[in-house]
Scaffold this motif. Structure first.
Motif, mmCIF file in Angstrom:
data_model
loop_
_atom_site.group_PDB
_atom_site.id
_atom_site.type_symbol
_atom_site.label_atom_id
_atom_site.label_comp_id
_atom_site.label_asym_id
_atom_site.label_seq_id
_atom_site.Cartn_x
_atom_site.Cartn_y
_atom_site.Cartn_z
ATOM 1 N N GLY A 225 0.835 -1.234 -0.037
ATOM 2 C CA GLY A 225 0.027 -0.019 -0.016
ATOM 3 C C GLY A 225 0.887 1.262 -0.159
ATOM 4 N N ASN A 226 2.111 1.097 -0.335
ATOM 5 C CA ASN A 226 2.934 2.436 -0.383
ATOM 6 C C ASN A 226 2.462 3.463 -1.403
ATOM 7 O OD1 ASN A 226 5.194 -0.304 -0.380
ATOM 8 N ND2 ASN A 226 4.988 0.945 1.475
ATOM 9 N N GLY A 227 1.983 3.189 -2.528
ATOM 10 C CA GLY A 227 1.590 4.076 -3.288
ATOM 11 C C GLY A 227 0.287 5.034 -2.780
ATOM 12 N N ARG A 228 -0.472 4.063 -2.233
ATOM 13 C CA ARG A 228 -1.603 4.473 -1.712
ATOM 14 C C ARG A 228 -1.492 5.594 -0.634
ATOM 15 N NH1 ARG A 228 -2.450 -0.792 -2.869
ATOM 16 N NH2 ARG A 228 -4.505 -1.399 -3.667
ATOM 17 N N LEU A 474 -9.869 1.778 15.809
ATOM 18 C CA LEU A 474 -9.209 2.988 15.292
ATOM 19 C C LEU A 474 -8.260 3.428 16.501
ATOM 20 C CD1 LEU A 474 -8.396 5.214 13.282
ATOM 21 C CD2 LEU A 474 -10.683 6.281 14.168
ATOM 22 N N LYS A 475 -8.898 3.594 17.708
ATOM 23 C CA LYS A 475 -8.065 3.937 18.883
ATOM 24 C C LYS A 475 -6.820 3.203 19.224
ATOM 25 C CE LYS A 475 -8.292 4.924 23.712
ATOM 26 N NZ LYS A 475 -6.965 4.350 23.971
ATOM 27 N N TYR A 476 -7.102 1.808 19.140
ATOM 28 C CA TYR A 476 -5.868 0.892 19.312
ATOM 29 C C TYR A 476 -4.961 1.122 18.240
ATOM 30 C CZ TYR A 476 -9.008 -1.450 22.660
ATOM 31 O OH TYR A 476 -9.506 -2.187 23.965
ATOM 32 N N LEU A 477 -5.418 1.215 17.077
ATOM 33 C CA LEU A 477 -4.135 1.469 15.958
ATOM 34 C C LEU A 477 -3.485 2.747 16.277
ATOM 35 C CD1 LEU A 477 -3.080 0.124 13.437
ATOM 36 C CD2 LEU A 477 -5.013 1.175 12.124
ATOM 37 N N HIS A 494 17.366 -3.192 4.796
ATOM 38 C CA HIS A 494 16.203 -3.907 4.709
ATOM 39 C C HIS A 494 15.351 -3.830 5.966
ATOM 40 C CE1 HIS A 494 13.828 -7.864 3.538
ATOM 41 N NE2 HIS A 494 13.930 -7.962 4.738
ATOM 42 N N GLU A 495 15.528 -3.604 7.018
ATOM 43 C CA GLU A 495 14.654 -3.803 8.388
ATOM 44 C C GLU A 495 14.029 -2.352 8.211
ATOM 45 O OE1 GLU A 495 16.288 -4.414 12.093
ATOM 46 O OE2 GLU A 495 16.619 -6.656 11.694
ATOM 47 N N LEU A 496 14.854 -1.230 7.826
ATOM 48 C CA LEU A 496 14.095 -0.040 7.509
ATOM 49 C C LEU A 496 12.850 -0.023 6.657
ATOM 50 C CD1 LEU A 496 13.975 2.927 8.275
ATOM 51 C CD2 LEU A 496 16.032 3.333 6.486
ATOM 52 N N MET A 497 13.261 -0.617 5.426
ATOM 53 C CA MET A 497 12.154 -0.627 4.296
ATOM 54 C C MET A 497 10.890 -1.378 5.036
ATOM 55 S SD MET A 497 12.454 -3.027 0.808
ATOM 56 C CE MET A 497 12.368 -4.329 1.774
ATOM 57 N N ARG A 498 10.954 -2.538 5.645
ATOM 58 C CA ARG A 498 9.997 -3.151 6.272
ATOM 59 C C ARG A 498 9.465 -2.149 7.385
ATOM 60 N NH1 ARG A 498 9.182 -6.310 2.280
ATOM 61 N NH2 ARG A 498 10.577 -8.339 1.924
ATOM 62 N N ALA A 499 10.089 -1.599 8.107
ATOM 63 C CA ALA A 499 9.447 -0.773 9.060
ATOM 64 C C ALA A 499 8.580 0.332 8.360
ATOM 65 C CB ALA A 499 10.463 0.118 10.173
ATOM 66 N N LEU A 500 9.122 0.889 7.634
ATOM 67 C CA LEU A 500 8.211 2.045 6.532
ATOM 68 C C LEU A 500 7.030 1.525 5.796
ATOM 69 C CD1 LEU A 500 11.170 4.044 4.984
ATOM 70 C CD2 LEU A 500 9.758 4.777 6.891
ATOM 71 N N ASP A 501 7.350 0.212 5.522
ATOM 72 C CA ASP A 501 5.927 -0.567 4.954
ATOM 73 C C ASP A 501 4.944 -0.661 6.151
ATOM 74 O OD1 ASP A 501 7.122 -1.012 2.618
ATOM 75 O OD2 ASP A 501 7.575 -3.003 2.988
ATOM 76 N N ALA A 502 5.330 -1.106 7.294
ATOM 77 C CA ALA A 502 4.416 -1.147 8.451
ATOM 78 C C ALA A 502 3.563 -0.072 8.800
ATOM 79 C CB ALA A 502 5.009 -1.772 9.512
ATOM 80 N N PHE A 503 4.499 1.196 8.770
ATOM 81 C CA PHE A 503 3.719 2.481 9.018
ATOM 82 C C PHE A 503 2.684 2.804 7.934
ATOM 83 C CE2 PHE A 503 7.361 3.000 11.950
ATOM 84 C CZ PHE A 503 6.716 3.512 13.122
ATOM 85 N N ASP A 504 3.135 2.509 6.623
ATOM 86 C CA ASP A 504 2.113 2.757 5.506
ATOM 87 C C ASP A 504 0.780 1.765 5.854
ATOM 88 O OD1 ASP A 504 3.415 4.784 4.370
ATOM 89 O OD2 ASP A 504 4.418 3.348 2.866
ATOM 90 N N LEU A 507 -1.497 3.475 8.255
ATOM 91 C CA LEU A 507 -2.252 4.579 7.843
ATOM 92 C C LEU A 507 -3.426 3.812 7.049
ATOM 93 C CD1 LEU A 507 -2.875 7.376 6.998
ATOM 94 C CD2 LEU A 507 -1.068 7.202 5.219
ATOM 95 N N MET A 508 -2.973 2.925 6.179
ATOM 96 C CA MET A 508 -4.354 2.247 5.392
ATOM 97 C C MET A 508 -5.419 1.924 6.481
ATOM 98 S SD MET A 508 -3.672 2.605 2.176
ATOM 99 C CE MET A 508 -3.279 4.365 2.547
ATOM 100 N N GLY A 509 -4.806 1.066 7.393
ATOM 101 C CA GLY A 509 -5.743 0.654 8.418
ATOM 102 C C GLY A 509 -6.621 1.664 9.181
ATOM 103 N N ARG A 510 -6.018 2.864 9.252
ATOM 104 C CA ARG A 510 -6.665 3.813 9.995
ATOM 105 C C ARG A 510 -7.886 4.507 8.886
ATOM 106 N NH1 ARG A 510 -3.835 8.416 10.596
ATOM 107 N NH2 ARG A 510 -1.752 7.742 10.006
ATOM 108 N N LEU A 511 -7.582 4.663 7.510
ATOM 109 C CA LEU A 511 -8.592 4.840 6.604
ATOM 110 C C LEU A 511 -9.416 4.077 6.574
ATOM 111 C CD1 LEU A 511 -6.056 6.629 4.028
ATOM 112 C CD2 LEU A 511 -7.160 7.698 6.077
#
Length: 560
Positions: A225-228, A474-477, A494-504, A507-511
């Motif tokens: 979901g990085n592009g989204r 939503l609150k928990y997220l 590699h771990e940095l890429m995966r961490a940034l994935d998780a933050f994206d 965000l998708m989860g919140r939306l």
């Protein structure tokens, strides 16, 4: 502090993601005279959900599978990929241009008629027109990569993009990502007049059917979901996020290609569970799961399941054809696993199951040219939200977006903004530095697993949604994200890429939580215990979400 590569690459069109949509966009933009760069997270020769192949291409070939475009469009809109909250105007434009892409692919070396003629089968209803062309897509990624390079397209592999950069007027001027070519990451900045975002699905937002195996996904697990996320942060609208979309296939071994199987979906006694076929049929497959998405879970819960793919009556000739098709689809690991376990499809039924939600056909809102509401930003492929047609949709809409972006870029003046000091670049530099300086911090995996748990429990498909559950989730997220910002640490690129994935993904989860609360009805797999009915007044309405003054705003519109 994380290093920033001082070499800012410039181009007319920057394509984010080197999957089918991205490569077709790059080829089209280059053919139109644009200077093109593809920034790819992995390697364009083997990346995205089309990485190992495909065997069905939705298209209209005049006089072959339909007598008119309208006839084909009608059937397409009843299919797995065409039915739903999508814009008919884009669907029609897509079908009009499918045959030219099919012909080009065939001339480039992707075998679109492997048995000597145009062959349509699978995902089909008895007595109806068939809209899925059977082809051999095993070499599609290397072929498209080679075609892009022939045209002078520059491919930057191992370069996931995090954010799209805009000027004071909200127009695209560049992008910033993280180069993971070496163990030590560095920020990479691109200056461009237009961006075409083609980053695919949003896997790993919900748990795999085997929760401990995060990368056991039917679609590419690196598409997160990085592009989204980048498009949303840049000002684009996302659409249809609240409507869950699922896939199905062999239980516990997630793979696409259920229409490739030539068998009958059956109960434990071998009796068909659907009304469409009673005997294996190469031309039709078994469309039951395309229509009754919950058949596997429903039968499991009511005690009449499990549901199996039953190929025990498939003829030897059709069995050989099916195995060939599964190879074309790229399901070689599945075939290897069945062979090692002694599974004989002529004697053994294979249990199928429904996989957890993914976001194909839920994402960035585009118009008929693939343009978003952000000037200079286009999108194509699985990450678009008001159009879906999987592999064919990525190929055709990638071409259309590439043509449009090249034309816009040609009309724009040179960009003289200093991107190194752009506020978004500085924010990403600070975030990455914090994550990299905290080597002994929590793992990105723990963060990602926690996201999956919350999404499954509070906005999943097994338990009906409700205002209370959605607000709680939503609150928990949000709490989880805030905790992760101060706890997650990364040892290498590699771990940095995966961490940034998780933050994206967060965000998708919140939306999703926000849009699911706004849709106060039950529709498809979006089931609300507090709004159990489907509102007919909302049949042609689509729900958008975008930022206004930094805050999420939802809005409705009719389909085009």
């Amino acid at each position: 502090m994380i290093k920033t590569n001082k070499n800012i690459q410039e181009c007319d069109v920057l394509v984010i993601g080197g999957g089918i949509g991205g490569l077709m966009a790059a080829i089209a933009a280059a053919d139109a005279g644009a200077r093109v760069i593809v920034a790819e997270k992995s390697d364009t020769r083997r990346s995205g959900s089309g990485t190992t192949g495909n065997d069905h291409f939705n298209c209209y070939i005049p006089g072959v599978n339909a007598d008119s475009l309208e006839e084909c469009l009608k059937e397409f809109r009843q299919s797995l990929v065409g039915k739903g909250s999508y814009d008919v105007s884009i669907q029609k434009l897509f079908l009009e241009r499918t045959f030219e892409v099919v012909q080009d692919w065939h001339s480039w070396g992707i075998n679109m008629k492997p048995h000597g003629e145009w062959e349509f089968n699978g995902h089909a209803f008895p007595g109806r027109k068939r809209v899925f062309l059977k082809y051999d897509g095993r070499n599609q990624k290397p072929v498209l990569t080679a075609e892009a390079k022939k045209r002078g397209v520059v491919i930057e592999n191992k370069t996931p993009i995090r954010d799209y950069l805009t000027d004071a007027n909200g127009q695209i001027i560049g992008a910033v990502g993280v180069s993971i070519k070496n163990t030590e990451p560095e920020l990479k900045i691109f200056k461009t007049k237009c961006i075409i975002s083609c980053t695919g699905n949003a896997s790993r937002l919900y748990p795999s059917i085997t929760p401990s195996q995060m990368f056991n996904t039917a679609h590419c697990p690196c598409c997160c979901g990085n592009g989204r996320a980048a498009a949303y942060r840049a000002g684009a609208s996302l659409i249809n996020l609240e409507l869950p979309n699922t896939h199905a296939g062999p239980r516990y071994f997630e793979r696409c290609g259920k229409a490739t199987w030539i068998g009958v979906l059956s109960d434990p006694e071998g009796k068909p569970v659907g009304p469409f076929v009673t005997k294996p049929n190469k031309e039709l497959g078994d469309v039951t799961a395309d229509v009754w998405h919950g058949v596997f879970n429903d039968r499991f819960k009511d005690g009449t399941g499990p549901v199996y793919m039953n190929c025990t009556e498939t003829s030897p000739e059709d069995m050989e054809y099916m195995i060939w098709g599964l190879n074309c689809e790229g399901d070689t690991s599945l075939l290897d696993a069945m062979d090692k376990q002694g599974i004989d499809l002529s004697r053994h039924m294979v249990e199928f199951g429904q996989y957890n939600p993914m976001l194909i056909g839920r994402g960035i809102e585009i118009d008929e040219k693939g343009a978003t509401k952000v000037p200079g930003l286009y999108s194509a492929g699985d990450e678009t939200g008001n159009f879906r047609s999987d592999i064919a949709g990525a190929a055709v809409m990638g071409r259309i977006a590439g043509e449009a972006a090249a034309a816009e870029a040609a009309a724009r003046p040179a960009i003289d903004d200093q991107l190194e000091t752009h506020e978004v670049v500085k924010e990403l530099q600070e975030l990455c530095s914090q994550l990299m300086e905290r080597e002994a911090g929590d793992s990105w995996k723990d963060f990602n697993y926690a996201i999956q748990q919350l999404m499954n429990d509070y906005a999943g498909i097994s338990i009906p949604r409700s205002e209370n559950l959605l607000r709680t989730g939503l609150k928990y997220l949000i709490d989880l994200e805030n905790a992760a910002l101060g706890a997650v640490g990364c040892k290498d690129s590699h771990e940095l890429m995966r961490a940034l994935d998780a933050f994206d993904l967060a965000l998708m989860g919140r939306l999703i939580f926000l849009t699911a609360m706004e849709r106060k009805e039950s529709r498809g797999l979006h089931r609300r215990s507090d709004f159990t009915f489907t509102n007919p007044l909302m049949d042609d309405m689509m729900l958008m979400i975008y930022q206004l003054n930094g805050e999420p705003v939802t809005d409705w519109r009719k389909s085009w």
